[in-house]
Design a protein around this motif. Structure first.
Motif, PDB file in Angstrom:
ATOM      1  N   PRO A 106      -7.746   0.260   3.896  1.00  0.00           N
ATOM      2  CA  PRO A 106      -6.906  -0.726   4.594  1.00  0.00           C
ATOM      3  C   PRO A 106      -6.018  -0.104   5.663  1.00  0.00           C
ATOM      4  N   HIS A 173     -12.269  -2.406  -1.759  1.00  0.00           N
ATOM      5  CA  HIS A 173     -11.758  -3.753  -1.505  1.00  0.00           C
ATOM      6  C   HIS A 173     -11.191  -4.363  -2.786  1.00  0.00           C
ATOM      7  N   ALA A 176      -7.903  -2.674  -3.540  1.00  0.00           N
ATOM      8  CA  ALA A 176      -6.870  -3.070  -2.591  1.00  0.00           C
ATOM      9  C   ALA A 176      -6.242  -4.398  -2.994  1.00  0.00           C
ATOM     10  N   TYR A 180      -2.505  -5.625  -4.244  1.00  0.00           N
ATOM     11  CA  TYR A 180      -1.708  -6.673  -3.597  1.00  0.00           C
ATOM     12  C   TYR A 180      -1.284  -7.766  -4.577  1.00  0.00           C
ATOM     13  N   TRP A 228      -5.603  -6.818   7.255  1.00  0.00           N
ATOM     14  CA  TRP A 228      -5.620  -5.734   6.269  1.00  0.00           C
ATOM     15  C   TRP A 228      -6.741  -4.718   6.522  1.00  0.00           C
ATOM     16  N   SER A 298      -1.074  -0.185  -0.145  1.00  0.00           N
ATOM     17  CA  SER A 298      -2.388   0.405   0.165  1.00  0.00           C
ATOM     18  C   SER A 298      -2.381   1.929   0.102  1.00  0.00           C
ATOM     19  N   LEU A 301      -4.477   4.258  -2.263  1.00  0.00           N
ATOM     20  CA  LEU A 301      -5.931   4.246  -2.088  1.00  0.00           C
ATOM     21  C   LEU A 301      -6.415   5.411  -1.236  1.00  0.00           C
TER      22      LEU A 301
END
Length: 320
Positions: A106, A173, A176, A180, A228, A298, A301
């Motif tokens: 991201p 994904h 992520a 969130y 994003w 993010s 990650l």
């Protein structure tokens, strides 16, 4: 009736029955986006350039909208040689070309031109990564900046708490959107409209082009400008298939791919704001959440998802 007339009629009949001129090399290329979406337009431009560079000896036969299968089937078709070329999201291809996971991170590239410049500057490294997995990289198109389409307005990251958000079938994904606060739900793109319509998911991440092209606004009338992910759409061929082609066709394919990618990425930029402005005509509610919490969530990650030396090397090259 005279013999001359009969001869003329016979000649015209034979001409009508003759097959249309066919290129020496016709490459079938498949993708899952709707015809006319920005990815498809990139392939149309590549076809035009390829035909011009080969004086019609080579062309593309484009199958849009998942006619030949979903993204996973597209990649596997290229690997098996049952499909000449494929264009998929990087999120799918990176399951096979692991170095490309870098492009799934991201907030890595703030703009499409910046991403394009980095891709072009590091082409040799990217091509080598694809070759190592049995692919020939022909082009890197843009799938646009990814936002959020939902069944209720998203004003902040906190609003995602517990919401079922469709993601691509990609581990980064999924992680992520877990970070969130959402409940990430991976599924095929072809299933998304029905899933939104039936409430199987509460929303999805996606680009404005897909939101418009697939008419997702009909079933997800809220669009949050989060940005994003700056998504790429690589165009690939099986390396063995590419290597078996005459050098002139190889060169034409590479040149057509590069030129089409430059054109297509600018085309995406030019389409973005007019598309977003047009959503209001469909009754869409557009919100602009603060992205700082998304960016902060993010960061882990970047360490947890880059696990190989190839991924780390490509990440360093792209971000320096």
């Amino acid at each position: 009736m005279s013999n001359r007339v009969l001869t003329t009629i016979a000649a015209l009949a034979a001409l009508a029955a003759a097959p249309a001129f066919a290129a020496d090399y016709t490459f079938k290329v498949a993708h899952t986006n709707a015809a006319g979406e920005v990815q498809d337009m990139g392939l149309q431009k590549m076809k035009e350039l390829l035909e011009a560079k080969t004086d019609g000896a080579a062309t593309l036969e484009i199958y849009a909208g998942g006619q030949l299968g979903d993204e996973q089937q597209t990649v596997e078709g290229v690997m098996l040689g049952s499909l000449d070329m494929g264009m998929t999201s990087n999120a799918m291809l990176s399951n096979y070309v692991e170095d490309y996971k870098v492009f799934d991170l991201p907030f890595l590239f703030p703009t499409i031109p910046e991403l394009g410049d980095k891709v072009d500057a590091n082409w040799d490294m990217m091509e080598s990564s694809a070759n190592g997995s049995g692919f020939q990289l022909l082009a890197v198109f843009s799938s646009g900046i990814r936002h959020l389409m939902t069944s209720k307005p998203v004003e902040s990251m906190d609003d995602l708490a517990g919401m079922k958000i469709r993601t691509m079938q990609n581990p980064i994904h999924v992680e992520a959107f877990r970070a969130y606060g959402a409940n990430p739900t991976p599924m095929s793109y072809s299933e998304l409209y029905g899933a939104l319509q039936s409430g199987v998911v509460d929303g999805a991440e996606g680009a404005s082009t897909g939101y418009d092209g697939m008419k997702f606004y009909e079933v997800a009338p809220d669009f949050a400008l989060v940005g994003w992910l700056n998504m790429t759409a690589p165009v690939t061929m099986k390396k063995d298939t590419f290597d078996a082609l005459p050098e002139t066709i190889q060169t034409a394919l590479m040149e057509a791919g590069s030129e089409a990618a430059s054109w297509q990425r600018q085309y995406v930029v030019d389409q973005e704001q007019p598309l977003i402005d047009s959503f209001k005509e469909h009754g869409v509610t557009i919100t602009t959440p603060d992205t700082a919490p998304f960016v902060e969530a993010s960061q882990p990650l970047y360490q947890s998802q880059l696990t190989t030396e190839g991924q780390k090397a490509l990440f360093e090259a792209l971000t320096q």
